[in-house]
Design a protein around this motif. Structure first.
Motif, mmCIF file in Angstrom:
data_model
loop_
_atom_site.group_PDB
_atom_site.id
_atom_site.type_symbol
_atom_site.label_atom_id
_atom_site.label_comp_id
_atom_site.label_asym_id
_atom_site.label_seq_id
_atom_site.Cartn_x
_atom_site.Cartn_y
_atom_site.Cartn_z
ATOM 1 N N LEU A 26 0.821 -1.205 0.000
ATOM 2 C CA LEU A 26 0.000 0.000 0.000
ATOM 3 C C LEU A 26 0.860 1.262 0.000
ATOM 4 O O LEU A 26 0.488 2.280 -0.586
ATOM 5 C CB LEU A 26 -0.896 -0.016 1.243
ATOM 6 N N PRO A 53 3.854 2.296 -1.457
ATOM 7 C CA PRO A 53 4.172 2.901 -2.747
ATOM 8 C C PRO A 53 2.913 3.280 -3.528
ATOM 9 O O PRO A 53 2.923 4.234 -4.298
ATOM 10 C CB PRO A 53 4.932 1.804 -3.497
ATOM 11 N N ALA A 54 1.819 2.528 -3.331
ATOM 12 C CA ALA A 54 0.586 2.842 -4.065
ATOM 13 C C ALA A 54 0.004 4.172 -3.589
ATOM 14 O O ALA A 54 -0.478 4.976 -4.375
ATOM 15 C CB ALA A 54 -0.437 1.716 -3.891
ATOM 16 N N ARG A 55 0.075 4.410 -2.275
ATOM 17 C CA ARG A 55 -0.417 5.672 -1.731
ATOM 18 C C ARG A 55 0.560 6.807 -2.001
ATOM 19 O O ARG A 55 0.186 7.964 -2.023
ATOM 20 C CB ARG A 55 -0.597 5.554 -0.208
ATOM 21 N N GLY A 56 1.835 6.444 -2.176
ATOM 22 C CA GLY A 56 2.869 7.468 -2.360
ATOM 23 C C GLY A 56 3.138 8.138 -1.032
ATOM 24 O O GLY A 56 2.401 7.977 -0.064
#
Lengths: 365, 365
Positions: B190, B192-195
């Motif tokens: 999550l 890297p996906a959320r940044g």
């Protein structure tokens, strides 16, 4: 006789509604407990439990927990024991892993009319405007959720509350059930990849993926938990094997002739995928040269349309393969029932296992 | 002080060679037993066991089984007990599942310089000239093999041969270890996906994916199996947490500055993936506007080349982030070691845990 002309079952659905509801209840309670633990670690983790909760609620059959429960009852287990309910419900989490991972492996879009887990999380990623590929994210989360189901299956089973002795007695069969499922899945994957394949192989896969995994091992687990003897367990195995075959054959028929609304699967998918089944084997072996040419062109063709589906269905009927499969189902079911007809089993279990055998082979169950 | 100037460890590798070899041996024996069973079902199934055997042989670290074994020893467990060896070895199968599934989720090509499981089976599919997509086949088999590792982990642990009481005592921690691993993986996905993401979150992931999973739970399991008391277990946890942090920080440094031949990972992968780490957090927070512009352009850029890698490395050094991380590693390691310095632990365990702490944070271990 085609499937749609089968009379509706004249009896109640096999898994008594209260058992099904109680299994759902046990599963939801377990997930809620885990949710509490995970939320305390990080609130974001409740996305996982929410997804699994909805997945559990959308599942209807509860075949494995039902057979496990009645395996226990047939061995003299108490009807209202909470421990057997938890142990039996745990098997639904193994099935949860199998379904979630299967859908990833098959790149399926829907299951029971709802988006599959990897599609759901791809959508969630898209809606949340997250970084990276939504599809890869969806697949990754689905792999993790399947793993979590598999881990939780063992956790629930170990923590069911029955005695340590009972759990230890059942554990080897519990583990065998896992290995057999995965072995069956692997062979099922290899079949279409190798092409062709024998009826013998198809029956082996049925034995592992369906007869043992769905019927035989759950019954055996229930029996072992209740300390049922080897004679009873042999009886269960003898009932499970032909019933599993009948069940799988019915599933194969439904995969080609079934009504999407009832099966929850898009019509024709099995034909597009070129799924190797006993019915298709029979069809091919009896086909005329002309029919075989049609099958070669259409069966396993990913672009198969409604018209093509109809053509294959006609050939399956014309060769008599459908009638033969229906006769085989009848035969296997009769064989299964023949193992219930003596005094080894108490009356209620005998009646329920009879009903279960009829229902799961009659209808889109 | 950069990593490459660290002196080589002056002592022997932490996991004594004979323990490592014995763990490998136990795993191979288990797989051979399963192979016998599966071969009898269908000879094709031995492809699965062959792949897992080679995977086990290519694995070098055995950190989890080593910590589990010494957790047992520290609690007074007998040095030559076969049961603890089997129980400890089982943890390597959980790690096997994590690695095989991780590689699928990351689409990694290699692990320890060898093709990853899904790539191997894609190649096998291609060489065998099978039907369908080699990539999809490879992914599917890797998912199944990870599932099999996960199931076998529980099976080995349950069947380790220690007393039922010992196994029951350890089981809750065993299950928690599974859930924590998967929760950690989810958060790791999550991030890297959320940044963005916080240092706090990064440390939480370290706690779950590394400190507990690699060090804390294995030590605890060993202690529980040997009936070690709560004081000892608290000591292990206190040692594990900072050590896990130090270990993960070292891993992050190696992911950017490490030598591919030693790490077995392609250089720069973590930078291309934009992997969120404490070191990159520190770098960004201390970067000048000009440095930040370079990071924005290069960090997380999938096309990053050798020149770009060098530029990011320079910024990590220039901001002092590398020095700070090395100081942090030192600090955490010292904290970990401070929990070993009294008479609660017997001498050999104390010495080994000290050595382990130094080795895993010093070198590409």
């Amino acid at each position: 006789m085609t499937l749609t002309t089968l009379p509706p079952p004249h009896h109640e659905p096999v898994a008594p509604h209260d058992l099904r509801a109680r299994v759902t209840d046990v599963l939801l309670r377990f997930i809620d407990d885990q949710d509490q633990i995970l939320r305390d670690v990080d609130p974001e983790l409740s996305t996982m439990t929410t997804a699994l909760r909805e997945f559990v609620l959308s599942s209807g059959k509860r075949l494995r927990s039902t057979f496990c429960y009645w395996g226990w009852r047939g061995a003299g287990g108490a009807p209202d024991d909470e421990g057997i309910l938890v142990a039996a419900s745990a098997l639904e989490l193994l099935q949860g892993c199998a379904l979630i991972h299967d859908d990833v492996m098959d790149s399926s879009d829907t299951r029971r009319g709802l988006p599959t887990m990897h599609r759901r999380f791809a959508r969630w990623h898209r809606l949340g405007d997250l970084h990276g590929s939504p599809e890869e994210f969806g697949t990754s989360v689905a792999i993790l959720l399947g793993d979590l189901c598999l881990s939780w299956c063992a956790q629930m089973f170990d923590g069911c509350g029955l005695s340590e002795a009972a759990i230890s007695r059942a554990k080897p069969a519990f583990h065998q059930m896992h290995t057999e499922l995965m072995a069956g899945q692997y062979l099922d994957l290899l079949g279409p990849a190798r092409g062709g394949g024998s009826s013998e192989r198809a029956r082996l896969i049925i034995d592992y993926k369906t007869a043992r995994y769905t019927v035989g091992r759950p019954l055996e687990l229930g029996a072992l938990l209740a300390d049922g003897g080897p004679e009873l367990r042999a009886r269960y195995a003898a009932y499970a094997r032909p019933l599993g075959e009948a069940f799988q054959l019915r599933d194969d028929v439904l995969g080609v002739f079934g009504d999407t609304e009832r099966t929850g699967k898009p019509a024709g998918d099995d034909l597009r995928a070129g799924k190797h089944t006993v019915m298709m084997d029979l069809t091919r072996s009896r086909a005329t040269a002309a029919q075989r040419a049609v099958l070669d062109a259409l069966f396993g063709n990913p672009d198969l349309d409604r018209d093509g589906i109809g053509k294959i269905q006609d050939i399956i009927r014309e060769t008599g393969a459908l009638a033969s499969v229906n006769a085989l189902i009848e035969e296997h079911r009769t064989a299964a029932l023949s193992h219930l007809t003596d005094s080894l089993l108490e009356t209620e279990t005998q009646a329920t296992l009879t009903e279960l055998a009829i229902t799961v082979t009659n209808r889109d169950y």
